[in-house]
Design a protein around this motif. Structure first.
Motif, PDB file in Angstrom:
ATOM      1  N   GLY A  68       0.120   1.697  -2.723  1.00 38.10           N
ATOM      2  CA  GLY A  68       0.788   0.405  -2.683  1.00 38.10           C
ATOM      3  C   GLY A  68       2.198   0.514  -2.153  1.00 38.10           C
ATOM      4  O   GLY A  68       2.677   1.598  -1.820  1.00 38.10           O
ATOM      5  N   TYR A  69       2.858  -0.635  -2.114  1.00 39.34           N
ATOM      6  CA  TYR A  69       4.165  -0.728  -1.444  1.00 39.34           C
ATOM      7  C   TYR A  69       5.163  -1.501  -2.308  1.00 39.34           C
ATOM      8  O   TYR A  69       5.992  -2.234  -1.806  1.00 39.34           O
ATOM      9  CB  TYR A  69       3.956  -1.414  -0.091  1.00 39.34           C
ATOM     10  CG  TYR A  69       5.087  -1.317   0.898  1.00 39.34           C
ATOM     11  CD1 TYR A  69       5.722  -0.113   1.186  1.00 39.34           C
ATOM     12  CD2 TYR A  69       5.508  -2.458   1.584  1.00 39.34           C
ATOM     13  CE1 TYR A  69       6.741  -0.052   2.110  1.00 39.34           C
ATOM     14  CE2 TYR A  69       6.526  -2.403   2.526  1.00 39.34           C
ATOM     15  CZ  TYR A  69       7.140  -1.201   2.776  1.00 39.34           C
ATOM     16  OH  TYR A  69       8.153  -1.146   3.709  1.00 39.34           O
ATOM     17  N   THR A  70       5.026  -1.330  -3.640  1.00 40.90           N
ATOM     18  CA  THR A  70       5.890  -2.076  -4.551  1.00 40.90           C
ATOM     19  C   THR A  70       6.631  -1.176  -5.532  1.00 40.90           C
ATOM     20  O   THR A  70       7.544  -1.646  -6.215  1.00 40.90           O
ATOM     21  CB  THR A  70       5.062  -3.085  -5.372  1.00 40.90           C
ATOM     22  OG1 THR A  70       4.093  -2.362  -6.152  1.00 40.90           O
ATOM     23  CG2 THR A  70       4.358  -4.089  -4.458  1.00 40.90           C
ATOM     24  N   GLY A  71       6.230   0.095  -5.649  1.00 39.80           N
ATOM     25  CA  GLY A  71       6.794   0.966  -6.665  1.00 39.80           C
ATOM     26  C   GLY A  71       6.085   0.842  -8.002  1.00 39.80           C
ATOM     27  O   GLY A  71       6.444   1.523  -8.961  1.00 39.80           O
ATOM     28  N   GLU A  72       5.068  -0.017  -8.085  1.00 42.91           N
ATOM     29  CA  GLU A  72       4.304  -0.224  -9.313  1.00 42.91           C
ATOM     30  C   GLU A  72       2.953   0.474  -9.235  1.00 42.91           C
ATOM     31  O   GLU A  72       2.498   0.858  -8.157  1.00 42.91           O
ATOM     32  CB  GLU A  72       4.062  -1.730  -9.531  1.00 42.91           C
ATOM     33  CG  GLU A  72       5.291  -2.550  -9.829  1.00 42.91           C
ATOM     34  CD  GLU A  72       5.871  -2.287 -11.211  1.00 42.91           C
ATOM     35  OE1 GLU A  72       5.174  -1.688 -12.056  1.00 42.91           O
ATOM     36  OE2 GLU A  72       7.026  -2.680 -11.447  1.00 42.91           O
ATOM     37  N   LEU A  73       2.301   0.610 -10.383  1.00 44.65           N
ATOM     38  CA  LEU A  73       0.883   0.912 -10.400  1.00 44.65           C
ATOM     39  C   LEU A  73       0.199  -0.139  -9.530  1.00 44.65           C
ATOM     40  O   LEU A  73       0.520  -1.331  -9.615  1.00 44.65           O
ATOM     41  CB  LEU A  73       0.344   0.818 -11.831  1.00 44.65           C
ATOM     42  CG  LEU A  73      -1.173   0.863 -12.007  1.00 44.65           C
ATOM     43  CD1 LEU A  73      -1.714   2.238 -11.658  1.00 44.65           C
ATOM     44  CD2 LEU A  73      -1.553   0.475 -13.434  1.00 44.65           C
ATOM     45  N   GLY A  74      -0.724   0.287  -8.668  1.00 42.92           N
ATOM     46  CA  GLY A  74      -1.368  -0.706  -7.821  1.00 42.92           C
ATOM     47  C   GLY A  74      -2.486  -0.136  -6.982  1.00 42.92           C
ATOM     48  O   GLY A  74      -2.684   1.089  -6.916  1.00 42.92           O
ATOM     49  N   TYR A  75      -3.200  -1.047  -6.328  1.00 39.86           N
ATOM     50  CA  TYR A  75      -4.382  -0.693  -5.549  1.00 39.86           C
ATOM     51  C   TYR A  75      -4.397  -1.487  -4.252  1.00 39.86           C
ATOM     52  O   TYR A  75      -4.031  -2.669  -4.219  1.00 39.86           O
ATOM     53  CB  TYR A  75      -5.649  -0.990  -6.365  1.00 39.86           C
ATOM     54  CG  TYR A  75      -5.680  -0.209  -7.652  1.00 39.86           C
ATOM     55  CD1 TYR A  75      -6.278   1.051  -7.715  1.00 39.86           C
ATOM     56  CD2 TYR A  75      -5.048  -0.693  -8.798  1.00 39.86           C
ATOM     57  CE1 TYR A  75      -6.256   1.798  -8.891  1.00 39.86           C
ATOM     58  CE2 TYR A  75      -5.017   0.044  -9.979  1.00 39.86           C
ATOM     59  CZ  TYR A  75      -5.630   1.279 -10.017  1.00 39.86           C
ATOM     60  OH  TYR A  75      -5.592   2.018 -11.164  1.00 39.86           O
ATOM     61  N   GLU A  76      -4.829  -0.811  -3.179  1.00 41.94           N
ATOM     62  CA  GLU A  76      -5.067  -1.465  -1.903  1.00 41.94           C
ATOM     63  C   GLU A  76      -6.578  -1.511  -1.720  1.00 41.94           C
ATOM     64  O   GLU A  76      -7.263  -0.491  -1.856  1.00 41.94           O
ATOM     65  CB  GLU A  76      -4.380  -0.697  -0.777  1.00 41.94           C
ATOM     66  CG  GLU A  76      -2.865  -0.684  -0.953  1.00 41.94           C
ATOM     67  CD  GLU A  76      -2.120   0.012   0.179  1.00 41.94           C
ATOM     68  OE1 GLU A  76      -1.325  -0.654   0.855  1.00 41.94           O
ATOM     69  OE2 GLU A  76      -2.351   1.223   0.369  1.00 41.94           O
ATOM     70  N   LEU A  77      -7.099  -2.692  -1.420  1.00 41.04           N
ATOM     71  CA  LEU A  77      -8.533  -2.947  -1.457  1.00 41.04           C
ATOM     72  C   LEU A  77      -9.022  -3.400  -0.086  1.00 41.04           C
ATOM     73  O   LEU A  77      -8.500  -4.367   0.480  1.00 41.04           O
ATOM     74  CB  LEU A  77      -8.830  -4.026  -2.504  1.00 41.04           C
ATOM     75  CG  LEU A  77      -8.216  -3.743  -3.890  1.00 41.04           C
ATOM     76  CD1 LEU A  77      -8.220  -4.989  -4.756  1.00 41.04           C
ATOM     77  CD2 LEU A  77      -8.963  -2.615  -4.589  1.00 41.04           C
ATOM     78  N   TYR A  78     -10.022  -2.693   0.448  1.00 40.09           N
ATOM     79  CA  TYR A  78     -10.560  -2.967   1.780  1.00 40.09           C
ATOM     80  C   TYR A  78     -12.010  -3.431   1.651  1.00 40.09           C
ATOM     81  O   TYR A  78     -12.814  -2.785   0.965  1.00 40.09           O
ATOM     82  CB  TYR A  78     -10.524  -1.710   2.648  1.00 40.09           C
ATOM     83  CG  TYR A  78      -9.152  -1.093   2.824  1.00 40.09           C
ATOM     84  CD1 TYR A  78      -8.401  -1.342   3.979  1.00 40.09           C
ATOM     85  CD2 TYR A  78      -8.616  -0.244   1.867  1.00 40.09           C
ATOM     86  CE1 TYR A  78      -7.150  -0.758   4.154  1.00 40.09           C
ATOM     87  CE2 TYR A  78      -7.373   0.342   2.036  1.00 40.09           C
ATOM     88  CZ  TYR A  78      -6.634   0.079   3.178  1.00 40.09           C
ATOM     89  OH  TYR A  78      -5.415   0.656   3.347  1.00 40.09           O
ATOM     90  N   LEU A  79     -12.351  -4.526   2.334  1.00 34.53           N
ATOM     91  CA  LEU A  79     -13.712  -5.060   2.290  1.00 34.53           C
ATOM     92  C   LEU A  79     -13.984  -5.852   3.564  1.00 34.53           C
ATOM     93  O   LEU A  79     -13.051  -6.127   4.339  1.00 34.53           O
ATOM     94  CB  LEU A  79     -13.907  -5.940   1.056  1.00 34.53           C
ATOM     95  CG  LEU A  79     -13.256  -7.336   1.038  1.00 34.53           C
ATOM     96  CD1 LEU A  79     -13.974  -8.230   0.032  1.00 34.53           C
ATOM     97  CD2 LEU A  79     -11.773  -7.253   0.684  1.00 34.53           C
ATOM     98  N   PRO A  80     -15.237  -6.250   3.819  1.00 29.99           N
ATOM     99  CA  PRO A  80     -15.526  -7.040   5.021  1.00 29.99           C
ATOM    100  C   PRO A  80     -14.734  -8.342   5.048  1.00 29.99           C
ATOM    101  O   PRO A  80     -14.634  -9.050   4.037  1.00 29.99           O
ATOM    102  CB  PRO A  80     -17.030  -7.302   4.915  1.00 29.99           C
ATOM    103  CG  PRO A  80     -17.551  -6.158   4.110  1.00 29.99           C
ATOM    104  CD  PRO A  80     -16.476  -5.871   3.104  1.00 29.99           C
ATOM    105  N   ALA A  81     -14.183  -8.660   6.205  1.00 28.13           N
ATOM    106  CA  ALA A  81     -13.337  -9.849   6.348  1.00 28.13           C
ATOM    107  C   ALA A  81     -14.069 -11.124   5.954  1.00 28.13           C
ATOM    108  O   ALA A  81     -13.462 -12.066   5.431  1.00 28.13           O
ATOM    109  CB  ALA A  81     -12.838  -9.937   7.787  1.00 28.13           C
ATOM    110  N   ALA A  82     -15.376 -11.165   6.183  1.00 23.88           N
ATOM    111  CA  ALA A  82     -16.153 -12.370   5.893  1.00 23.88           C
ATOM    112  C   ALA A  82     -16.182 -12.711   4.404  1.00 23.88           C
ATOM    113  O   ALA A  82     -16.457 -13.856   4.027  1.00 23.88           O
ATOM    114  CB  ALA A  82     -17.579 -12.206   6.416  1.00 23.88           C
ATOM    115  N   ARG A  83     -15.896 -11.732   3.540  1.00 20.12           N
ATOM    116  CA  ARG A  83     -15.926 -11.972   2.093  1.00 20.12           C
ATOM    117  C   ARG A  83     -14.529 -12.034   1.474  1.00 20.12           C
ATOM    118  O   ARG A  83     -14.388 -12.054   0.249  1.00 20.12           O
ATOM    119  CB  ARG A  83     -16.732 -10.870   1.401  1.00 20.12           C
ATOM    120  CG  ARG A  83     -18.172 -10.740   1.871  1.00 20.12           C
ATOM    121  CD  ARG A  83     -18.987 -12.011   1.643  1.00 20.12           C
ATOM    122  NE  ARG A  83     -19.075 -12.364   0.239  1.00 20.12           N
ATOM    123  CZ  ARG A  83     -19.965 -11.827  -0.622  1.00 20.12           C
ATOM    124  NH1 ARG A  83     -20.813 -10.907  -0.198  1.00 20.12           N
ATOM    125  NH2 ARG A  83     -19.993 -12.223  -1.885  1.00 20.12           N
TER     126      ARG A  83
END
Length: 343
Positions: A188-203
């Motif tokens: 992530g890009y906040t300095g916090e615990l976090g997640y970046e999530l990738y999925l099909p654009a259609a959903r």
């Protein structure tokens, strides 16, 4: 020329977001306000539309040998299921872009790059990689949303019905959501615990709305994304680094391993030696806010320029980053910044 739209742009417009151009895209800047969104991310969980970022697949026999020569990332020590931050450098050691590379397998990677640099990055990588290595731009088919904040883990586990406590920093896992592939990355890009999530654009819209059913989650615009990253002293391409700034000058030498085998830009970094200018953090002691591109003085001597600056809501004070002469970069040094003709 009209701006590009992410799969979520219509949702942002329908829900009252303040929209503005960013890196060629029409993006949400804020919903209820930067201050409120910043604090909510620090205290609960913020949800960010980052679908404008670029994603490239690098695959095929020899990818594990060719890609490390094209970028600064040390991929030889990167295991499948892990990702690493680093740079695409020019021959002089300047930063063409920064980004994260994910390793799926022995000869299978994904590079995630900044939206404004994506077209140039693709052309650069294609020129540097042999034709036997496939380079595929999957940006248009890929949605990326970031869930960030101290409650993001609890939100994610409830939303997906599986545990992620064991997912370490800069590790990722492939899973599914409603039958669709989903990549969960502990970054992530906040300095916090976090997640970046990738999925099909259609959903993207369905997934976005699913996460927002949790009362702990609120949508956050790019305004708070910038104040959050600055408060955490995280650099931004085009501010703390660019083609004329090396990672060593930007204080990002942890992401450049000069003892790894040859890569483009390495010779220049080695030849340059210890940087004569460096990135520093500034705490503003007077009233007002320091912004980027403002001159920094030590007495009558101009010693550098600010690169980013704002009021940080969680810290409750104004801070900035600057590129200064290295000999004046000692912690505790008292400096002056010229703001609208006044220091």
């Amino acid at each position: 020329m009209s701006e590009l739209r992410t799969p979520l742009t219509a949702w942002h417009e329908a829900h009252g977001a303040k929209m503005a151009p960013f890196a060629g895209w029409l993006m949400p800047i804020q919903y209820e306000g930067i201050l409120a969104e910043h604090q909510h991310t620090r205290q609960h969980a913020g949800l960010f539309d980052i679908c404008h970022m670029g994603e490239f697949l690098v695959e095929g026999a020899g990818a594990d040998q060719a890609l490390p020569q094209a970028v600064s990332h040390n991929l030889q020590t990167l295991a499948p299921g892990k990702c690493r931050y680093g740079f695409i450098l020019n021959e002089a050691g300047g930063v063409l872009d920064d980004g994260i590379i994910y390793r799926f397998g022995p000869d299978s990677f994904m590079a995630v790059v900044n939206a404004a640099c994506a077209a140039g990055d693709f052309a650069t990588l294609r020129a540097r990689l042999p034709q036997s290595v496939r380079l595929t731009d999957v940006s248009a088919d890929t949605a990326k949303v970031d869930l960030q904040g101290p409650e993001s883990l609890a939100v994610l586990e409830q939303a997906l019905g599986e545990k992620f406590h064991d997912l370490g920093y800069f590790a990722f896992r492939k899973t599914q959501w409603q039958g669709e592939p989903l990549l969960v990355s502990r970054t992530g890009y906040t300095g916090e615990l976090g997640y970046e999530l990738y999925l099909p654009a259609a959903r993207a819209v369905e997934f976005w709305e699913h996460l927002l059913t949790d009362a702990r989650v609120k949508p956050v615009g790019l305004g708070a994304r910038d104040t959050l990253r600055l408060e955490a002293a995280m650099p931004l391409y085009g501010h703390e680094m660019d083609e004329d700034v090396t990672p060593l000058e930007a204080g990002l030498d942890f992401a450049v391993k000069l003892d790894k085998p040859e890569f483009i830009g390495k010779d220049a970094l080695v030849a340059a030696g210890k940087p004569t200018r460096v990135r520093v953090g500034l705490a503003v002691t007077g009233r007002g806010i320091v912004r980027e591109h403002q001159d920094v003085f030590l007495g009558d001597e101009k010693i550098g320029m600010t690169t980013s600056g704002t009021h940080c809501p969680f810290l409750g004070k104004a801070v900035a980053m600057a590129m200064l002469d290295a000999k004046h970069a000692e912690v505790g040094t008292k400096l002056e910044v010229e703001v609208r003709g006044r220091r």
